[in-house]
Scaffold this active site. Structure first.
Site, PDB file in Angstrom:
ATOM      1  N   SER A  86      -5.161  53.499   1.769  1.00  0.00           N
ATOM      2  CA  SER A  86      -5.516  54.723   1.067  1.00  0.00           C
ATOM      3  C   SER A  86      -6.200  54.407  -0.262  1.00  0.00           C
ATOM      4  O   SER A  86      -7.242  53.757  -0.285  1.00  0.00           O
ATOM      5  CB  SER A  86      -4.269  55.590   0.885  1.00  0.00           C
ATOM      6  OG  SER A  86      -4.601  56.913   0.530  1.00  0.00           O
ATOM      7  N   GLU A 108      -7.296  62.654  10.356  1.00  0.00           N
ATOM      8  CA  GLU A 108      -6.988  62.642   8.925  1.00  0.00           C
ATOM      9  C   GLU A 108      -8.212  63.011   8.093  1.00  0.00           C
ATOM     10  O   GLU A 108      -9.358  62.854   8.522  1.00  0.00           O
ATOM     11  CB  GLU A 108      -6.437  61.277   8.500  1.00  0.00           C
ATOM     12  CG  GLU A 108      -7.404  60.120   8.608  1.00  0.00           C
ATOM     13  CD  GLU A 108      -6.887  58.876   7.907  1.00  0.00           C
ATOM     14  OE1 GLU A 108      -6.246  59.019   6.861  1.00  0.00           O
ATOM     15  OE2 GLU A 108      -7.144  57.775   8.413  1.00  0.00           O
ATOM     16  N   HIS A 168      -2.214  59.774   8.421  1.00  0.00           N
ATOM     17  CA  HIS A 168      -2.610  58.911   7.324  1.00  0.00           C
ATOM     18  C   HIS A 168      -1.557  57.839   7.025  1.00  0.00           C
ATOM     19  O   HIS A 168      -0.401  58.143   6.744  1.00  0.00           O
ATOM     20  CB  HIS A 168      -2.849  59.772   6.081  1.00  0.00           C
ATOM     21  CG  HIS A 168      -3.389  59.043   4.903  1.00  0.00           C
ATOM     22  ND1 HIS A 168      -4.629  58.448   4.903  1.00  0.00           N
ATOM     23  CD2 HIS A 168      -2.862  58.801   3.667  1.00  0.00           C
ATOM     24  CE1 HIS A 168      -4.845  57.891   3.734  1.00  0.00           C
ATOM     25  NE2 HIS A 168      -3.793  58.078   2.968  1.00  0.00           N
TER      26      HIS A 168
END
Length: 303
Positions: free
Chosen positions: A147, A241, A271
């Site tokens: 991320s 996502e 995610h």
């Protein structure tokens, strides 16, 4: 068909985690809730050993098990929209990923926004990389992140190339955010299908991190960077996502610059499902794939 345990974890993300991320604006409260969720939900590997280290002034932790580490060291940069994330929430993933790769897993406790905005986290990542590069016991180096940590890993990679630092043998990024201009179509298209990420929360995190800095610079949005000469890169994403396009367009960018890229697209996960490693077969399979990629990258780099 996904596993029953994964479906339970996905339901928890939909009904608990995503609403909290959307509604709670106080960063300190979110950090506490992140830790509580980690204590309740994360599966600690058997024999986990944590060793505190210093990386050019920034705290880090070696997250290890009894597994051998013939393939050097993996620096891991955690996610959390640049504003949350800590060792308690990631130690299990770092340890299991390192175990799968045959490396020593190093978690970096980089500075978080809003207290420390851009480029503090990236500067910390570079300082840590320089420290590991100077460590004769570190062995071959690999790099990973998820991320926001995937953003930092890719931004760090381009700094490494530009400054002529020691190259990693391979880089793995999990569901990375690669374009902080926040213009990619899946941000809107998948807003209602992403079980975990609230785009409102993500935008708040990016704004806190940038603190007015221009997102259209490679240190902030690595999709705009130059990766010529980069080592092999593995990218994981789920098709539902909001950051799906960030991953796919980043892969296109890297390939256009001659980089060996492996893009793995999943469906029905969410995610950074990798955080469920030890709980779900889906996470375990993906972490094993990452480990095999990093191990193979080191082997090829040695030959």
């Amino acid at each position: 068909m996904t596993s029953f345990t994964h479906r339970l974890m996905r339901l928890h993300a939909w009904t608990v985690q995503k609403p909290i991320l959307a509604l709670v604006r106080h960063t300190g409260v979110l950090r506490v809730l992140f830790t509580v969720n980690a204590v309740i939900g994360n599966k600690t590997p058997k024999g986990l050993r944590l060793t505190a280290i210093e990386l050019n002034g920034r705290p880090g932790t070696i997250c290890g098990t009894d597994a051998p580490t013939p393939n050097g060291t993996t620096l891991y940069l955690h996610g959390g929209a640049f504003v949350i994330g800590n060792l308690r929430g990631y130690r299990h993933l770092v340890a299991r990923l390192a175990q799968a790769a045959g490396t020593r897993g190093v978690f970096l406790d980089y500075r978080l926004a809003p207290e420390h905005p851009f480029p503090a986290a990236l500067d910390d990542a570079e300082a840590a990389w320089r420290a590991l590069s100077d460590d004769p016991d570190a062995g071959p180096l690999t790099l990973a992140g998820d991320s926001a940590g995937g953003n930092l890993a890719l931004a760090l990679l381009q700094r490494i190339i530009a400054k002529g630092l020691v190259l990693p043998h391979g880089v793995a990024v999990l569901c990375p955010v690669t374009d902080l201009r926040l213009e990619n179509p899946s941000l809107a298209k998948n807003r209602k299908t992403d079980p975990l990420v609230s785009t409102r929360w993500g935008a708040r995190g990016v704004a806190a991190y940038l603190a007015g800095a221009d997102p259209a610079q490679p240190d902030a949005s690595p999709i705009l960077g130059d990766f010529t000469g980069a080592p092999p890169v593995l990218i994981h994403t789920d098709c539902g996502e909001v950051l799906h396009d960030d991953a796919c367009l980043m892969a296109d960018r890297l390939r256009a610059q001659g980089v060996d890229v492996t893009l793995t697209k999943e469906a029905g996960l969410y995610h950074v499902w990798h955080l469920n490693v030890g709980r779900t077969v889906e996470a375990g399979r993906s972490v094993a794939q990452i480990g095999a990629f990093l191990s193979d990258a080191v082997t090829r780099g040695r030959s």
